[in-house]
Design a protein around this motif. Structure first.
Motif, PDB file in Angstrom:
ATOM      1  N   THR A  25       0.862  -1.275   0.128  1.00 40.53           N
ATOM      2  CA  THR A  25       0.033  -0.080  -0.041  1.00 40.53           C
ATOM      3  C   THR A  25       0.923   1.264  -0.060  1.00 40.53           C
ATOM      4  O   THR A  25       0.590   2.324  -0.823  1.00 40.53           O
ATOM      5  CB  THR A  25      -1.074  -0.002   1.316  1.00 40.53           C
ATOM      6  N   ALA A  26       1.930   1.291   0.907  1.00 41.45           N
ATOM      7  CA  ALA A  26       2.935   2.446   0.788  1.00 41.45           C
ATOM      8  C   ALA A  26       3.565   2.756  -0.351  1.00 41.45           C
ATOM      9  O   ALA A  26       3.791   3.917  -0.845  1.00 41.45           O
ATOM     10  CB  ALA A  26       3.827   2.232   1.677  1.00 41.45           C
ATOM     11  N   VAL A  27       3.896   1.727  -1.008  1.00 35.62           N
ATOM     12  CA  VAL A  27       4.672   1.771  -2.504  1.00 35.62           C
ATOM     13  C   VAL A  27       3.777   2.274  -3.438  1.00 35.62           C
ATOM     14  O   VAL A  27       4.148   3.103  -4.567  1.00 35.62           O
ATOM     15  CB  VAL A  27       5.172   0.453  -2.869  1.00 35.62           C
ATOM     16  N   THR A  28       2.468   1.900  -3.648  1.00 33.75           N
ATOM     17  CA  THR A  28       1.457   2.185  -4.462  1.00 33.75           C
ATOM     18  C   THR A  28       1.248   3.926  -4.348  1.00 33.75           C
ATOM     19  O   THR A  28       1.203   4.474  -5.189  1.00 33.75           O
ATOM     20  CB  THR A  28       0.134   1.461  -4.216  1.00 33.75           C
ATOM     21  N   LYS A  29       1.133   4.194  -2.898  1.00 31.69           N
ATOM     22  CA  LYS A  29       1.023   5.585  -2.736  1.00 31.69           C
ATOM     23  C   LYS A  29       2.056   6.458  -3.125  1.00 31.69           C
ATOM     24  O   LYS A  29       2.026   7.577  -3.858  1.00 31.69           O
ATOM     25  CB  LYS A  29       0.386   6.049  -1.474  1.00 31.69           C
ATOM     26  N   ALA A  30       3.344   5.965  -2.904  1.00 30.49           N
ATOM     27  CA  ALA A  30       4.518   6.624  -3.094  1.00 30.49           C
ATOM     28  C   ALA A  30       4.761   6.567  -4.545  1.00 30.49           C
ATOM     29  O   ALA A  30       5.145   7.917  -5.281  1.00 30.49           O
ATOM     30  CB  ALA A  30       5.792   5.892  -2.480  1.00 30.49           C
ATOM     31  N   TRP A  31       4.460   5.806  -5.469  1.00 27.66           N
ATOM     32  CA  TRP A  31       4.503   5.838  -6.959  1.00 27.66           C
ATOM     33  C   TRP A  31       3.661   6.838  -7.540  1.00 27.66           C
ATOM     34  O   TRP A  31       3.760   7.512  -8.423  1.00 27.66           O
ATOM     35  CB  TRP A  31       4.412   4.453  -7.573  1.00 27.66           C
ATOM     36  N   SER A  32       2.344   6.765  -7.062  1.00 28.82           N
ATOM     37  CA  SER A  32       1.193   7.816  -7.581  1.00 28.82           C
ATOM     38  C   SER A  32       1.814   9.221  -7.278  1.00 28.82           C
ATOM     39  O   SER A  32       1.404  10.100  -8.272  1.00 28.82           O
ATOM     40  CB  SER A  32      -0.026   7.561  -6.780  1.00 28.82           C
ATOM     41  N   ARG A  33       2.772   9.508  -6.433  1.00 26.60           N
ATOM     42  CA  ARG A  33       3.197  10.785  -6.202  1.00 26.60           C
ATOM     43  C   ARG A  33       4.152  11.225  -7.038  1.00 26.60           C
ATOM     44  O   ARG A  33       4.330  12.466  -7.501  1.00 26.60           O
ATOM     45  CB  ARG A  33       3.501  10.916  -4.614  1.00 26.60           C
ATOM     46  N   ILE A  34       4.972  10.160  -7.570  1.00 28.07           N
ATOM     47  CA  ILE A  34       6.318  10.499  -8.307  1.00 28.07           C
ATOM     48  C   ILE A  34       6.122  10.140  -9.945  1.00 28.07           C
ATOM     49  O   ILE A  34       6.911  10.168 -10.724  1.00 28.07           O
ATOM     50  CB  ILE A  34       7.612  10.044  -7.782  1.00 28.07           C
ATOM     51  N   SER A  35       4.915   9.430 -10.136  1.00 26.52           N
ATOM     52  CA  SER A  35       4.896   8.766 -11.399  1.00 26.52           C
ATOM     53  C   SER A  35       4.909   9.637 -12.644  1.00 26.52           C
ATOM     54  O   SER A  35       5.447   9.393 -13.886  1.00 26.52           O
ATOM     55  CB  SER A  35       3.559   8.160 -11.578  1.00 26.52           C
ATOM     56  N   HIS A  36       4.581  11.194 -12.268  1.00 26.65           N
ATOM     57  CA  HIS A  36       4.722  11.914 -13.561  1.00 26.65           C
ATOM     58  C   HIS A  36       6.195  12.323 -13.914  1.00 26.65           C
ATOM     59  O   HIS A  36       6.161  12.734 -15.045  1.00 26.65           O
ATOM     60  CB  HIS A  36       3.945  13.381 -12.882  1.00 26.65           C
ATOM     61  N   LYS A  37       7.149  12.033 -13.135  1.00 31.33           N
ATOM     62  CA  LYS A  37       8.312  12.501 -13.525  1.00 31.33           C
ATOM     63  C   LYS A  37       9.111  11.342 -14.268  1.00 31.33           C
ATOM     64  O   LYS A  37      10.153  11.547 -14.990  1.00 31.33           O
ATOM     65  CB  LYS A  37       9.224  12.354 -12.193  1.00 31.33           C
ATOM     66  N   TYR A  38       8.445  10.041 -14.307  1.00 31.62           N
ATOM     67  CA  TYR A  38       8.851   8.915 -15.340  1.00 31.62           C
ATOM     68  C   TYR A  38       7.861   8.740 -16.459  1.00 31.62           C
ATOM     69  O   TYR A  38       6.924   8.831 -16.502  1.00 31.62           O
ATOM     70  CB  TYR A  38       9.298   7.713 -14.436  1.00 31.62           C
ATOM     71  N   GLU A  39       8.702   7.993 -17.376  1.00 31.41           N
ATOM     72  CA  GLU A  39       7.955   7.809 -18.897  1.00 31.41           C
ATOM     73  C   GLU A  39       7.979   6.042 -18.949  1.00 31.41           C
ATOM     74  O   GLU A  39       8.371   5.441 -19.823  1.00 31.41           O
ATOM     75  CB  GLU A  39       8.754   8.280 -19.880  1.00 31.41           C
ATOM     76  N   PHE A  40       7.533   5.368 -17.713  1.00 28.55           N
ATOM     77  CA  PHE A  40       7.515   3.992 -17.897  1.00 28.55           C
ATOM     78  C   PHE A  40       6.237   3.662 -16.942  1.00 28.55           C
ATOM     79  O   PHE A  40       5.968   4.568 -16.054  1.00 28.55           O
ATOM     80  CB  PHE A  40       8.727   3.370 -17.537  1.00 28.55           C
ATOM     81  N   GLU A  41       5.820   2.230 -16.995  1.00 22.62           N
ATOM     82  CA  GLU A  41       5.037   1.787 -16.046  1.00 22.62           C
ATOM     83  C   GLU A  41       5.422   0.872 -14.975  1.00 22.62           C
ATOM     84  O   GLU A  41       6.587   0.419 -15.323  1.00 22.62           O
ATOM     85  CB  GLU A  41       4.003   0.865 -16.782  1.00 22.62           C
ATOM     86  N   LEU A  42       4.997   1.137 -13.727  1.00 17.35           N
ATOM     87  CA  LEU A  42       5.383   0.247 -12.443  1.00 17.35           C
ATOM     88  C   LEU A  42       4.540  -0.423 -11.963  1.00 17.35           C
ATOM     89  O   LEU A  42       3.183   0.195 -11.664  1.00 17.35           O
ATOM     90  CB  LEU A  42       5.888   1.349 -11.480  1.00 17.35           C
ATOM     91  N   THR A  43       4.536  -1.902 -11.963  1.00 13.12           N
ATOM     92  CA  THR A  43       3.708  -2.783 -11.622  1.00 13.12           C
ATOM     93  C   THR A  43       4.081  -3.754 -10.384  1.00 13.12           C
ATOM     94  O   THR A  43       5.391  -3.808 -10.696  1.00 13.12           O
ATOM     95  CB  THR A  43       2.857  -3.484 -12.645  1.00 13.12           C
ATOM     96  N   PHE A  44       3.410  -4.433  -9.907  1.00 17.27           N
ATOM     97  CA  PHE A  44       3.891  -5.502  -8.980  1.00 17.27           C
ATOM     98  C   PHE A  44       4.171  -6.848  -9.857  1.00 17.27           C
ATOM     99  O   PHE A  44       2.908  -7.205 -10.464  1.00 17.27           O
ATOM    100  CB  PHE A  44       2.720  -5.725  -7.718  1.00 17.27           C
ATOM    101  N   ASN A  45       5.159  -7.422  -9.797  1.00 16.55           N
ATOM    102  CA  ASN A  45       5.619  -8.599 -10.575  1.00 16.55           C
ATOM    103  C   ASN A  45       4.787  -9.738 -10.008  1.00 16.55           C
ATOM    104  O   ASN A  45       4.667 -10.635 -10.482  1.00 16.55           O
ATOM    105  CB  ASN A  45       7.317  -8.804 -10.655  1.00 16.55           C
ATOM    106  N   ASN A  46       4.663  -9.798  -8.612  1.00 15.51           N
ATOM    107  CA  ASN A  46       4.413 -10.834  -7.690  1.00 15.51           C
ATOM    108  C   ASN A  46       3.583 -10.520  -6.586  1.00 15.51           C
ATOM    109  O   ASN A  46       4.294  -9.814  -5.688  1.00 15.51           O
ATOM    110  CB  ASN A  46       5.583 -11.878  -7.618  1.00 15.51           C
ATOM    111  N   LEU A  47       2.334 -10.608  -6.342  1.00 17.15           N
ATOM    112  CA  LEU A  47       1.496 -10.041  -5.228  1.00 17.15           C
ATOM    113  C   LEU A  47       1.786 -10.848  -4.099  1.00 17.15           C
ATOM    114  O   LEU A  47       1.171 -10.484  -2.998  1.00 17.15           O
ATOM    115  CB  LEU A  47       0.015  -9.971  -5.468  1.00 17.15           C
ATOM    116  N   ASP A  48       2.426 -12.050  -4.094  1.00 17.72           N
ATOM    117  CA  ASP A  48       2.558 -12.921  -2.936  1.00 17.72           C
ATOM    118  C   ASP A  48       3.933 -12.470  -2.194  1.00 17.72           C
ATOM    119  O   ASP A  48       4.300 -13.168  -1.171  1.00 17.72           O
ATOM    120  CB  ASP A  48       2.867 -14.237  -3.391  1.00 17.72           C
ATOM    121  N   THR A  49       4.460 -11.516  -2.658  1.00 15.18           N
ATOM    122  CA  THR A  49       5.856 -11.022  -2.302  1.00 15.18           C
ATOM    123  C   THR A  49       5.809  -9.538  -1.883  1.00 15.18           C
ATOM    124  O   THR A  49       5.172  -8.815  -2.624  1.00 15.18           O
ATOM    125  CB  THR A  49       7.098 -11.198  -2.772  1.00 15.18           C
ATOM    126  N   PRO A  50       6.266  -8.905  -0.937  1.00 13.52           N
ATOM    127  CA  PRO A  50       5.953  -7.582  -0.701  1.00 13.52           C
ATOM    128  C   PRO A  50       6.376  -6.688  -1.588  1.00 13.52           C
ATOM    129  O   PRO A  50       5.642  -5.702  -2.173  1.00 13.52           O
ATOM    130  CB  PRO A  50       6.923  -7.037   0.787  1.00 13.52           C
TER     131      PRO A  50
END
Length: 547
Positions: A300-325
């Motif tokens: 949850t914390a990583v998702t909120k942090a990415w939403s705050r800085i995503s405008h600075k980058y030209e790529f997509e960030l996703t979780f590769n495996n939801l079973d690991t933090p």
């Protein structure tokens, strides 16, 4: 006369049934080449022949007896009839027992014991193994591994910069009075030890976190606890202590300070915080830190942090495996993908040991955390390399081993043998060989040594942890003393408990050795003429039959 013939037949039948040459299965469990066993069988045969001769002599004497002894004849007939009755019953019982014994041994001959089955399995796999020669290994290392490690440098640079930015955004969103405090990331693993070769190239980073003041974590490792089962000693628990707990160790908990004095670590105003305002990520109805709760919080914390800085980058960030933090995946517009892991951990006291969540995945309880020695292992490799010759082959050995292991696992599926086991075998070998033996020209010899040591550990089902209980560990590693003097941990403990897993792993290991030359040829380009057909066969068998 009839009684005498019956007795002779009984002895003959007994001799035939027990004769070792006619019924070899009777003694199939014993080695036929054992002189002592053969001698005993011969003695038994001689005893049976003597008994047969005595009965024949008795029969002859009865036939030569005078016929005028009428008074004693009736008694002898009566006794003979009783003897014949009991002899008949005894022979029937004896034959039934013999038939049952033969059937029992025949059935057991098809069901060998665990030890016999393992030895037969080992004996069928350790012959005819060959490894690539020195030239092939050098070409493969230059054309495949060096190219891969060149790409790793750029991947590490990107991941480290992006992780720092992401964690900084995460800190800016946290409430210091109620949320977990996140520290700077720590780079560990094969990418930062410079032996990662399998793709995709994945960076591993640890992110220590701590609860807000005045709470604190109390780590409880099981490595030094002899009351814990050996298969669980690599784990531990983390107790979340509240503001009224006096075990923090700070001097302000032990001495009463004056009114005009404040503790620089503990702000008394923080003690007003109520438990309901702080998410301490504990397991239900306990004070132990829960790995599942930590995973949900961190994602949850990583998702909120990415939403705050995503405008600075030209790529997509996703979780590769939801079973690991923090298994993250970056995808650029060009289609290129970079994967990396950011794992929340808890520091053990003031050391470089960390309790890591969700590793390994087979941990049954969510309050069990695994103790990681990754920082110490990286430090050891870095310090040890300073004494090795230029362009030493120790990392090259590990790279080739992990490459072959990865390719074989794609064919046969995963087993109980992991890359961490391969690394542990190499670390032990580094301490047992002189520095001069690790020159670049010794790649073939050292690779052979590593495989032989790994095989020995597999056959013995014993591989000791490199850090725990290792008296040869250099002082420069600075491992806490109670871990250094603890009882060694057996990383192959699972093979003792799971025979099916052990046989599958052993089979994969020998298949990996047999396929080594072919696999390396497939990934080597433009080999010189005559190189492919020249294999370096082991001068001695990789293993000997265990006693």
């Amino acid at each position: 006369m009839q009684a005498g013939i019956f007795k002779v037949c009984l002895v003959v039948v007994t001799t035939i049934v027990n004769h070792p040459l006619l019924f070899p299965n009777d003694d199939a469990a014993f080695p036929t080449t054992d002189d002592l066993i053969i001698q005993k069988l011969r003695e038994r045969e001689e005893n049976l022949k003597i008994q047969q001769l005595e009965l024949e002599q008795l029969l002859s004497r009865q036939e030569a007896a005078p016929e005028n002894e009428v008074n004693t004849e009736d008694k002898e007939v009566e006794d003979g009839s009783q003897w014949d009755l009991w002899s008949t019953v005894s022979m029937v019982i004896f034959l039934v027992i013999e038939v049952w014994r033969q059937d029992f041994k025949d059935n057991n001959s098809h069901e060998p014991s665990k030890e016999e089955d393992d030895q037969l399995f080992i004996g069928n796999c350790c012959h005819g193994v060959s490894l690539p020669n020195k030239t092939m290994l050098a070409i493969f290392h230059d054309q495949y591994i060096r190219v891969t490690t060149h790409d790793a440098a750029r991947t590490k640079e990107f991941v480290e910069g992006f992780a720092d930015d992401l964690l900084e955004a995460l800190r800016s969103l946290c409430n210091r009075d109620a949320d977990m405090e996140v520290e700077d990331s720590i780079c560990i693993g094969s990418m930062y030890e410079n032996w990662r070769v399998n793709k995709p190239l994945i960076c591993d980073l640890l992110v220590p976190f701590a609860p807000p003041e005045p709470y604190h974590f109390k780590c409880q490792p099981w490595v030094t606890d002899t009351s814990i089962d050996p298969d669980k000693q690599s784990y531990g628990t983390i107790l979340v202590c509240g503001p009224d707990d006096k075990s923090s160790g700070c001097v302000c908990d032990k001495k009463k300070l004056g009114e005009d004095m404040l503790c620089l670590l503990h702000n008394p105003n923080n003690k007003k915080i109520e438990n309901k305002d702080v998410n301490l990520l504990c397991s239900k109805n306990t004070n132990y830190l829960d790995t599942d709760q930590v995973m949900k919080w961190f994602q949850t914390a990583v998702t909120k942090a990415w939403s705050r800085i995503s405008h600075k980058y030209e790529f997509e960030l996703t979780f590769n495996n939801l079973d690991t933090p923090g298994a993250l995946r970056v995808k650029f517009k060009s289609g290129k993908v970079i994967s990396f892991n950011i794992t929340p951990v808890v520091q053990y006291e003031d050391s470089d040991l960390y309790f890591i969540s969700h590793f390994p995945p087979e941990v049954s309880s969510s309050v069990h955390w695994t103790l990681s020695f990754a920082v110490y292992e990286r430090r050891f490799l870095k310090d040890f390399a300073k004494n090795l010759p230029d362009n030493s082959c120790h990392l090259g050995c590990l790279q080739i081993m992990t490459f072959l292991h990865s390719k074989q696992c794609h064919l046969t599926g995963p087993t109980g043998l992991t890359t961490y086991h391969l690394k542990t075998v190499l670390l032990h070998l580094l301490l047992n060989c002189p520095y001069s033996d690790w020159g670049n020209v010794m790649l073939e010899d050292r690779l052979r040594d590593v495989f032989k040591n790994l095989e020995k550990c597999l056959l013995e089902k014993k591989l000791h942890h490199f850090m725990v209980g290792n008296p040869k560990l250099p002082e420069s590693v600075k491992l806490p003393e109670h871990f250094r003097v603890a009882e060694p941990l057996n990383l192959f403990r699972s093979f003792v408990l799971n025979r099916e897993l052990y046989q599958k792993t052993l089979s994969m290991f020998y298949e990996m050795l047999k396929n080594a030359t072919v696999v390396i040829n497939e990934y080597s380009l433009h080999l010189p003429v005559g190189t492919i057909n020249k294999n370096s066969t082991l001068s001695t068998p990789l293993c000997s039959q265990p006693a």
